[in-house]
Design a protein around this motif. Structure first.
Motif: not given
Length: 258
Positions: A80, A9, A12, A7, A78, A210, A43
């Motif tokens: 990922k 990142d 975005h 995952s 997002s 988070s 995501y």
């Protein structure tokens, strides 16, 4: 990034407006191969929106005629990806090349995420016990009750401690939304995160940690979910983690997904 991490990142992208987006096309960038991105996901915050997509000739495409996601004002999505375990010395990024609003034609664009390099490191690991070790066992005569253990498993953490950042469970079966309520997640007997009132329309319960990740020390860590069974006479349900990225944790030294 770290080779073999989960995952990662990558980018975005923020959408403004009103309506659903049914198609997203991304472009792999950098000095890398298609195989470098082994599983790519979209995501919305901690919520996984899609199954994994693969990279073909540099392109990554997501489709859902019912809508990948809905925008009402502003929505940040997002991208990922899991990183190939043998990738090292490469650079990688993704760019948004087109998106399709529901009922409209595709809109071409060119918005690129940051270019990142891939390093070599030995990450921590988190391994859940096999299905056969997941409890509770089948129960064909479950009475309505509070604090029912609907899922329990032991996660074995190795190498170094990790930070648990989210867990996403799916409820399947003949129950409907509202039959199960007040979902709570526990680690070694201590509740973590906030209680979730019920599943969403797709049957998912998401514990987003988070803002306050849970430290999981090395060794066996018992994870369980409690819920109140308030309806669903003669119906059935199963609670499960459906895919590997649905339990998100990061290495405490490298800050990379394990």
């Amino acid at each position: 990034l770290v080779q073999g991490q989960a995952s990662a990142d990558l980018a975005h992208f923020t959408f403004n407006g009103t309506g659903s987006v049914t198609n997203i096309v991304l472009q792999r960038l950098g000095v890398s191969a298609d195989a470098t991105l082994t599983n790519v996901y979209l995501y919305d915050g901690a919520k996984r929106l899609t199954d994994s997509a693969t990279v073909s000739s540099g392109k990554i495409t997501f489709n859902d005629s019912q809508g990948l996601f809905t925008v009402s004002g502003t929505k940040t999505i997002s991208v990922k990806s899991d990183i190939l375990s043998t990738a090292t010395g490469e650079t990688i990024a993704v760019g948004l090349t087109s998106y399709t609003p529901s009922g409209a034609a595709a809109i071409a664009t060119s918005i690129n995420g940051n270019l990142m390099s891939i390093a070599t490191a030995t990450l921590a690991t988190v391994v859940l016990a096999a299905d056969a070790s997941t409890t509770p066992s089948t129960n064909t005569a479950l009475d309505p009750a509070n604090d029912v253990v609907v899922w329990q498993n032991t996660a074995t953490v190795c190498t170094r401690f990790v930070w648990l950042k989210s867990v996403q469970f799916r409820v399947i079966g003949s129950v409907v939304v509202g039959d199960l309520r007040n979902f709570r997640l526990y680690a070694d007997g201590v509740m973590i995160g906030s209680a979730q009132a019920q599943t969403d329309a797709n049957g998912y319960v998401i514990f987003d940690l988070s803002s306050g990740p849970k430290k999981l020390e090395t060794g066996g860590r018992v994870l369980k979910v409690l819920a109140d069974v308030v309806g669903g006479s003669s119906k059935n349900f199963t609670v499960s983690i459906r895919q590997a990225p649905d339990i998100a944790s990061t290495d405490s030294q490298y800050n990379a997904g394990v």
